[in-house]
Each structure stands twice: as C-alpha cells, then as structure tokens.
Design an enzyme around this catalytic site. Structure first.
Site: not given
Length: 128
Positions: A25, A57-58, A73-75
């Site tokens: 996120s 993403t959100y 995360g991956s971001a």
C-alpha cells in the site's frame, strides 16, 4: 458518455518511508488524504519524478500532520527515501457532471510535505 478524469493529485511530495515487508500500500498523511479527496483503500497511481517509475497501489492512512508518504510492500522497490512523487487518483465522470462544473482536487506541498496550496485545475501550458 463517461470519461475517466483526474480526480485527485498530490504534487511533488517526498517519500518518507519505504517498508518492503509491510502489507502493500501507500500510507499518506491524513491531512493530505483529506485535502486531495482520497479515501482509504482507494486505488492510486504514483509517478516517481526522480526515476520515471509509474505504478499503482492503494491508499491507507498515515499519521495526521506527519507528512508521511510510506511506500509499502513491492512499491518500496520503486522509490528511495526523499524521491519526489506525484500521487493521483481518477474517477469516472459523466457528461452531466462535467457540464455542472466538476473539478479535481489538486494539492501542493512544501519541502516537509505540508500543504502549501490547492487548486481545481492544471494551468494551460504555454511556450516560453
């Protein structure tokens, strides 16, 4: 007809945290979320000015008044601390809403990710 329009933008905000092992996120200071009319769990696009990365993403709430922009995360692999990013959200708008004067919420920040201004349009770009 319906159009996919820019709804919200937080312009040139600095990344303050990158948390690779946090649930994916982007945590955004609640003051910025409210000013830009972005709600928790809304899909956002992030455009990294420093390296050209563009990803989705959100949004989740970050501590109010903190200036937090945390890529999780991956971001977290898409930016480094201090990178300037643009955070945008879009909405499907029908012709009646457009004719009624629908406008986006654009937020501008200072070097500490504090709100320094807002407006409801992007100015016309001119040759200089």
């Amino acid at each position: 007809m319906q159009r996919n329009m820019l709804k919200s933008k937080i312009h040139r905000v600095a990344v303050t945290h990158c948390e690779l092992h946090y649930e994916g996120s982007c945590a955004i200071d609640e003051d910025l979320l409210e000013a830009a009319n972005i709600v928790e769990n809304e899909r956002i696009d992030i455009w990294n000015i420093n390296n050209g990365e563009r990803f989705s993403t959100y949004a989740i709430k970050g501590e109010r008044g903190s200036g937090m922009i945390s890529l999780n995360g991956s971001a977290a692999r898409r930016a480094q601390l201090g990178d300037l990013v643009i955070i945008a959200a879009f909405a499907v708008v029908d012709e009646a809403e457009l004719k009624a004067g629908w406008k986006p919420d654009l937020v501008f920040v200072d070097d500490n990710n504090k709100i320094k201004g807002s407006r409801d349009h992007v100015p016309t770009q001119n040759w200089t």
